[in-house]
Design a protein around this motif. Sequence first.
Motif, PDB file in Angstrom:
ATOM      1  N   GLN A   1       0.818  -1.208   0.000  1.00 62.37           N
ATOM      2  CA  GLN A   1       0.000   0.000   0.000  1.00 62.37           C
ATOM      3  C   GLN A   1       0.858   1.266   0.000  1.00 62.37           C
ATOM      4  O   GLN A   1       0.469   2.275  -0.606  1.00 62.37           O
ATOM      5  CB  GLN A   1      -0.931  -0.002   1.215  1.00 62.37           C
ATOM      6  CG  GLN A   1      -1.981  -1.098   1.202  1.00 62.37           C
ATOM      7  CD  GLN A   1      -2.952  -0.951   0.044  1.00 62.37           C
ATOM      8  OE1 GLN A   1      -3.120   0.131  -0.516  1.00 62.37           O
ATOM      9  NE2 GLN A   1      -3.593  -2.053  -0.336  1.00 62.37           N
ATOM     10  N   THR A   2       2.004   1.225   0.649  1.00 64.63           N
ATOM     11  CA  THR A   2       2.894   2.396   0.670  1.00 64.63           C
ATOM     12  C   THR A   2       3.454   2.671  -0.718  1.00 64.63           C
ATOM     13  O   THR A   2       3.490   3.823  -1.175  1.00 64.63           O
ATOM     14  CB  THR A   2       4.030   2.179   1.679  1.00 64.63           C
ATOM     15  OG1 THR A   2       3.475   2.006   2.996  1.00 64.63           O
ATOM     16  CG2 THR A   2       4.985   3.358   1.703  1.00 64.63           C
TER      17      THR A   2
ATOM     18  N   TYR B   1       0.612   4.075  -2.900  1.00 62.32           N
ATOM     19  CA  TYR B   1       0.294   5.477  -2.594  1.00 62.32           C
ATOM     20  C   TYR B   1       1.354   6.417  -3.171  1.00 62.32           C
ATOM     21  O   TYR B   1       1.030   7.501  -3.666  1.00 62.32           O
ATOM     22  CB  TYR B   1       0.189   5.659  -1.082  1.00 62.32           C
ATOM     23  CG  TYR B   1      -0.090   7.075  -0.661  1.00 62.32           C
ATOM     24  CD1 TYR B   1      -1.305   7.682  -0.933  1.00 62.32           C
ATOM     25  CD2 TYR B   1       0.873   7.815   0.017  1.00 62.32           C
ATOM     26  CE1 TYR B   1      -1.574   8.982  -0.546  1.00 62.32           C
ATOM     27  CE2 TYR B   1       0.622   9.126   0.416  1.00 62.32           C
ATOM     28  CZ  TYR B   1      -0.596   9.700   0.131  1.00 62.32           C
ATOM     29  OH  TYR B   1      -0.855  10.999   0.517  1.00 62.32           O
TER      30      TYR B   1
ATOM     31  N   HIS C   1       1.290   4.061   4.169  1.00 67.22           N
ATOM     32  CA  HIS C   1      -0.133   3.881   3.908  1.00 67.22           C
ATOM     33  C   HIS C   1      -0.537   2.442   4.181  1.00 67.22           C
ATOM     34  O   HIS C   1       0.297   1.522   4.136  1.00 67.22           O
ATOM     35  CB  HIS C   1      -0.458   4.239   2.448  1.00 67.22           C
ATOM     36  CG  HIS C   1      -1.471   5.334   2.335  1.00 67.22           C
ATOM     37  ND1 HIS C   1      -1.236   6.613   2.753  1.00 67.22           N
ATOM     38  CD2 HIS C   1      -2.747   5.334   1.866  1.00 67.22           C
ATOM     39  CE1 HIS C   1      -2.310   7.362   2.537  1.00 67.22           C
ATOM     40  NE2 HIS C   1      -3.240   6.607   2.003  1.00 67.22           N
TER      41      HIS C   1
ATOM     42  N   ASN D   1      -6.636   4.441  -1.300  1.00 72.34           N
ATOM     43  CA  ASN D   1      -7.563   5.567  -1.225  1.00 72.34           C
ATOM     44  C   ASN D   1      -8.699   5.463  -2.245  1.00 72.34           C
ATOM     45  O   ASN D   1      -9.789   6.012  -2.029  1.00 72.34           O
ATOM     46  CB  ASN D   1      -6.816   6.882  -1.433  1.00 72.34           C
ATOM     47  CG  ASN D   1      -5.961   7.243  -0.231  1.00 72.34           C
ATOM     48  OD1 ASN D   1      -6.153   6.707   0.853  1.00 72.34           O
ATOM     49  ND2 ASN D   1      -5.020   8.148  -0.419  1.00 72.34           N
TER      50      ASN D   1
ATOM     51  N   LYS E   1      -8.328   4.438   6.647  1.00 70.48           N
ATOM     52  CA  LYS E   1      -6.902   4.506   6.328  1.00 70.48           C
ATOM     53  C   LYS E   1      -6.054   3.556   7.171  1.00 70.48           C
ATOM     54  O   LYS E   1      -4.946   3.190   6.766  1.00 70.48           O
ATOM     55  CB  LYS E   1      -6.394   5.942   6.481  1.00 70.48           C
ATOM     56  CG  LYS E   1      -6.891   6.888   5.401  1.00 70.48           C
ATOM     57  CD  LYS E   1      -6.284   8.255   5.535  1.00 70.48           C
ATOM     58  CE  LYS E   1      -6.734   9.173   4.402  1.00 70.48           C
ATOM     59  NZ  LYS E   1      -6.208   8.714   3.099  1.00 70.48           N
TER      60      LYS E   1
ATOM     61  N   LYS F   1      -0.463  14.051   9.371  1.00 69.92           N
ATOM     62  CA  LYS F   1      -1.478  13.062   9.012  1.00 69.92           C
ATOM     63  C   LYS F   1      -2.050  12.463  10.288  1.00 69.92           C
ATOM     64  O   LYS F   1      -1.324  11.855  11.083  1.00 69.92           O
ATOM     65  CB  LYS F   1      -0.866  11.977   8.121  1.00 69.92           C
ATOM     66  CG  LYS F   1      -0.356  12.542   6.799  1.00 69.92           C
ATOM     67  CD  LYS F   1       0.210  11.465   5.906  1.00 69.92           C
ATOM     68  CE  LYS F   1       0.653  12.060   4.568  1.00 69.92           C
ATOM     69  NZ  LYS F   1       1.219  11.054   3.656  1.00 69.92           N
TER      70      LYS F   1
END
Length: 456
Positions: free
Chosen positions: A51-52, A55, A108, A112, A124, A319
């Motif tokens: 996911q990182t 993103y 992340h 999204n 998230k 964040k």
Amino acid sequence: MNKLIQVKTKKTIPPVPQWRGSLPEPSDTTEPVDYFRHLFHIEIIEEVVRQTNLYALQRDVSRPLNVTVAEMEQFIGVCFYMSIHVLVEMVASTMSLNRWENIKRNLHFADNNNQVPGGDKLFKVRPLLDFLNDSFRGIPMDEMLCVDEQMVPFKGKSQLKQYIPMKPKRWGYKIFILADQHGIVYNFDVYTGSIQPCPGFPDISASGNIVQGRLAGCTFMDDQAMKAKGRGTHEEKMASHNGVNLFAVKWFDNRPVTLLSTFVAAKPTTQVLRWDKKKKEVVHVSRPNVVAVYNKSMGGVDLLDSLIALYRTKIRSKKWYQRIVFHMLDLTLVQAWLLYRGDCQSQMPENVQLPLLDFKIQVAKCLCMENKVSNKRKGRPSHAVVVEKNKRGPQSFVPQDPVHRDRTDHWPVHSPEKGRCKVPGCKGIVRSRCSKCAVFLCFTAERNCFVDFHKA
């Protein structure tokens, strides 16, 4: 509860049922990092890496991050180091500042593009929370459990932020935790503004919906009347629902407290010592049995809070969800240490068990070094790295087994200084040392301790 339940005064002493469960025998102790990885397992890290990287591409397709599982573990290890020391040589040699900041900026846990407007407020971080909850549920439960609120300190902008004036940290995220009296967590739920009741039960606010425990139509003596009778006054009521006896007890100490139980009632009472401000002396106060049982097991979440606060990861970020992420890392680390302590109880004396500080340092070192290639820094050396004083100190650190046996980036190098070989039983004084482990090892025609030290 059903309003038609008949509530009546109860004065008999019900037998306290014996716990029918059992805990498994303590297992053999392993390396600290193994306890952490058992809870924060590789599947979690692989999903975070995926996911990182996704993103980072969504932000700028021309600047891929390409973070790896090894780098993500290094990132976590550096976070643990930073909760203990501000600047240490291990952090500087593990990862550059720009790389660490880039990973933090893109960190992340969910795509999204899958977020639904007005949907899950914790979208998230939901995959991380679900992964950890599944890990914690796999831990065998003890007999004495408690549910309490935990505050994650946070003063930034977030619609999930709560204000609880009676807490030491008044601003932050609120989490409901199910833990035993030792602080081991079995389940948790982050408060998002509303908690719906279980199907078939009335809505009795967030705390009541988390733990079903309210007896409708049950009235007690008012507070002023109890205060007039003095400290130690209690009143007990009983009701039955679906064949289960419910015991409600109201007790007045410094202030009134009401408890509801399915297995323990007010009697037998015990005497406890309290300070009387008017008499200026210690007096005996009668305490119901249900209060004694509650006090025995209710401090688990408070203990957990105190352990997390000792070495909390304090990394600033704009964040909102990253504060939850770093808290969950700290919680998992403390959880791993508590499980380690449980395994140690029957195997070694307390004075040789690792305290939380040393446990966290060993986990951080292993995450930063195991299966990792040394980071070759370019340019002039940083002046921010802490320089050791030129004096005789403790023996050099010997890395844990997972590090010096990972067969990654270990090279013999010549040292201008001499040192004693770190292989047990060897008394050689040599100039050769390992480039990664930074310990002296024999590497001569007569003895090759370098190979023996790194064998799996």
